[in-house]
Design a protein around this motif. Structure first.
Motif, mmCIF file in Angstrom:
data_model
loop_
_atom_site.group_PDB
_atom_site.id
_atom_site.type_symbol
_atom_site.label_atom_id
_atom_site.label_comp_id
_atom_site.label_asym_id
_atom_site.label_seq_id
_atom_site.Cartn_x
_atom_site.Cartn_y
_atom_site.Cartn_z
ATOM 1 N N ASP A 30 0.841 -1.251 -0.277
ATOM 2 C CA ASP A 30 0.149 -0.158 -0.103
ATOM 3 C C ASP A 30 0.775 1.082 0.081
ATOM 4 O O ASP A 30 0.650 2.265 -0.896
ATOM 5 N N ALA A 33 2.231 1.642 -3.470
ATOM 6 C CA ALA A 33 1.090 2.223 -4.352
ATOM 7 C C ALA A 33 1.187 3.720 -4.093
ATOM 8 O O ALA A 33 0.928 4.480 -5.194
ATOM 9 N N GLU A 34 0.876 4.191 -2.974
ATOM 10 C CA GLU A 34 0.814 5.699 -2.525
ATOM 11 C C GLU A 34 2.197 6.346 -3.181
ATOM 12 O O GLU A 34 1.767 7.434 -3.920
ATOM 13 N N HIS A 39 -2.464 2.417 -8.288
ATOM 14 C CA HIS A 39 -3.515 1.833 -7.101
ATOM 15 C C HIS A 39 -4.156 0.583 -8.002
ATOM 16 O O HIS A 39 -5.554 0.460 -7.443
#
Length: 151
Positions: A30, A33-34, A39
């Motif tokens: 996650d 992805a940020e 995403h």
């Protein structure tokens, strides 16, 4: 940690080093992805990803590749005497072979393929980086990676 000369490093072409195991967590995926803006649901949506052939979320291929410096540091490789810095120069080959599922453990296998002086004080290091997945027959990725070492 041991220190060796550039000549000793050049003489060690063909040697392999192995890192310890590191878990690839959903939090790590996650965060990646940020940082990258990728995403895609196969990475960040466990419920939707469970419906795919992967059976759950998987790490980004580039996340797997980006683990290389951390895993290399965990091999116990010696420092090079007089080295001022090392920089990434690029990859000759990169192949993403098997997805890394969230929660799996990986380790890096590093084989020194080449270590030559390109010009005075600048050494080219080529390593074969194989990212192994615990209890999986095929690796996550195989990359031939080039760095420049300044001494």
């Amino acid at each position: 940690m041991d220190t060796i000369t550039v000549q000793e490093m050049a003489a060690s072409v063909g040697t392999e080093r192995l890192s310890d195991w590191v878990e690839v967590t959903q939090a790590m995926i996650d965060t990646f992805a940020e940082a990258t803006g990728d995403h895609q649901y196969i990475h960040v949506d466990p419920e939707s990803a469970a419906q795919t052939p992967f059976g759950g979320t998987i790490a980004h291929g580039f996340l797997s590749l980006s683990l290389m410096p951390m895993l290399a540091a965990r091999t116990g490789a010696p420092n090079i005497q007089g080295a001022k810095m090392g920089v990434n120069y690029g990859g000759n080959k990169v192949r993403f072979v098997t997805p890394v599922r969230s929660g799996k453990r990986v380790r890096g296998r590093f084989e020194l393929l080449k270590f030559i002086e390109r010009k005075p004080g600048v050494w080219e290091q080529v390593q074969l980086y194989t990212l192994e997945i615990e209890d999986e027959p095929k690796p996550a990725l195989i990359a031939e990676w080039v760095a420049l070492i300044y001494v």
